[in-house]
Design a protein around this motif. Structure first.
Motif, short mmCIF file in Angstrom:
data_model
loop_
_atom_site.label_atom_id
_atom_site.label_comp_id
_atom_site.label_asym_id
_atom_site.label_seq_id
_atom_site.Cartn_x
_atom_site.Cartn_y
_atom_site.Cartn_z
N TYR A 1 33.65 0.13 -16.73
CA TYR A 1 35.05 -0.03 -15.76
C TYR A 1 36.02 -1.07 -16.21
CZ TYR A 1 31.56 2.00 -12.71
OH TYR A 1 30.66 2.82 -12.16
N TRP A 2 35.27 -1.89 -17.20
CA TRP A 2 36.02 -3.05 -17.74
C TRP A 2 35.98 -2.95 -19.41
CZ3 TRP A 2 38.13 -6.37 -14.23
CH2 TRP A 2 37.42 -6.30 -13.15
N ASP A 3 37.20 -3.61 -19.96
CA ASP A 3 37.09 -3.88 -21.44
C ASP A 3 37.13 -5.41 -21.51
OD1 ASP A 3 37.64 -1.38 -22.68
OD2 ASP A 3 39.75 -1.29 -21.86
N GLY B 1 40.73 -0.05 -9.26
CA GLY B 1 40.25 0.31 -8.19
C GLY B 1 38.67 0.82 -8.22
N SER B 2 38.33 0.74 -9.73
CA SER B 2 37.02 1.49 -9.94
C SER B 2 36.26 0.46 -10.69
CB SER B 2 37.05 2.69 -11.01
OG SER B 2 37.91 3.78 -10.57
N ALA B 3 36.06 -0.92 -10.62
CA ALA B 3 35.42 -1.81 -11.14
C ALA B 3 34.41 -2.39 -10.44
CB ALA B 3 36.44 -3.24 -11.28
N GLY B 4 33.67 -1.59 -9.32
CA GLY B 4 32.39 -2.12 -8.85
C GLY B 4 32.54 -2.75 -7.65
N ALA B 5 31.53 -3.29 -7.00
CA ALA B 5 31.51 -3.98 -5.86
C ALA B 5 31.54 -5.30 -6.10
CB ALA B 5 30.12 -3.66 -4.90
N SER B 6 32.16 -5.79 -4.92
CA SER B 6 32.26 -7.26 -4.68
C SER B 6 30.86 -8.10 -4.12
CB SER B 6 33.32 -7.80 -4.28
OG SER B 6 34.66 -7.51 -4.94
N SER B 7 30.51 -9.23 -4.25
CA SER B 7 29.51 -9.69 -3.61
C SER B 7 29.71 -9.96 -2.14
CB SER B 7 29.16 -11.05 -4.43
OG SER B 7 29.91 -11.94 -4.00
#
Length: 222
Positions: free
Chosen positions: A186-188, A216-222
C-alpha cells in the motif's frame, strides 16, 4: 557517582554519551516507573530487572542516531519509551521539544509526572493519534514509535507528519522484514535499516519518505 549510577551509566556505554546529570534524571525516571508499575502496566514485568538495557539504552540510541533532530512526535508513548527518554536526553538542548501522544489517561498522568520531575522539554497529548494529528501544525523533525503497531497500521497514523516533511524512527524486532513486505502493498517508503545497538534482535527502521500507492487502501488505523 554512586555504584548504582555507575551501573546505569555503563548500560549506555557505546550507545550514547551522557552527562552525570542526565544519568541522574534517567535514574529518577526509572524509580518513578517502578513505583507506578505496581498499579499501572507500563512495561512487561519480566523486563524490569533489565530496564536500563531493555528500555533506557534501547531508546537512548535514537538521540545518537539522529543528533540533529530537535522536534519529536512520539506515537503511543505508553510508559515513556522512547518519548520520555528522548526528552530527558534533549534537556538543555536549544530547540529540543518532544510531543507524547497517548490515549490512556492513567499513562498520561504518569508521563506528565515523569517529564515534570525530569524537567524535560516535552508535552503530553491525551487522545487518539489520528484525532490529534488531524489538526497538527507544529514543526516536526522526527516521528518515533516503539511496540505500538505493525508498519501497515503505523504508516497511515503517521501520514500527516510525513506529508509535512518529517522522518520516522521506528523500533522493530525480528519480524520487521515481514512488516515491510505487508506495508509495501500500500505504500512507497524510502527505508534505511539500522541495527540496534541495544538489542541484538532489533532494528531501528528509518523512514525518510512515505507516499500511498493507492488512495484509501493503506490499512487500518489504531
Amino acid at each position: 557517582m554512586t555504584s548504582t549510577l555507575v551501573d546505569d551509566a555503563t548500560a549506555l556505554s557505546g550507545i550514547v554519551d551522557v552527562s552525570r546529570e542526565t544519568v541522574e534524571r534517567l535514574d529518577a525516571f526509572v524509580t518513578l516507573l517502578k513505583k507506578w508499575q505496581s498499579s499501572t502496566n507500563l512495561v512487561a514485568p519480566s523486563t524490569l530487572p533489565s530496564v536500563w538495557r531493555r528500555h533506557i539504552a534501547d531508546c537512548a540510541q535514537l538521540v545518537a542516531l539522529f543528533p540533529n533532530a530537535q522536534k519529536w512526535v512520539d506515537l503511543g508513548s505508553g510508559g515513556g519509551f522512547p518519548g520520555v527518554v528522548v526528552a530527558i536526553l534533549l534537556a538543555g538542548t536549544k530547540g529540543g521539544d518532544v510531543h507524547l501522544i497517548e490515549s490512556d489517561q492513567r499513562k498520561c498522568a504518569f508521563l506528565r509526572q515523569a517529564i515534570r520531575q525530569a524537567g524535560a522539554p516535552a508535552e503530553v497529548h491525551n487522545g487518539r493519534i489520528e484525532t490529534i494529528l488531524a489538526g497538527w501544525s507544529r514543526p516536526v523533525d522526527m516521528i518515533s514509535s516503539r511496540a505500538l503497531a505493525p508498519l501497515a497500521r503505523l504508516f497511515p497514523l503517521a501520514e500527516p507528519l510525513f506529508a509535512a516533511g518529517a522522518t520516522a524512527a521506528f523500533h522493530k524486532g525480528l519480524d520487521f522484514e515481514a512488516e515491510i513486505s505487508e506495508a509495501s502493498k500500500y505504500w512507497d517508503a524510502d527505508l534505511v535499516i539500522h541495527k540496534s545497538k541495544a538489542d541484538s534482535a532489533g532494528v531501528i527502521l528509518e523512514v525518510r519518505s512515505l507516499t500511498r500507492k493507492l488512495a484509501g487502501s493503506a490499512g487500518a488505523s489504531s
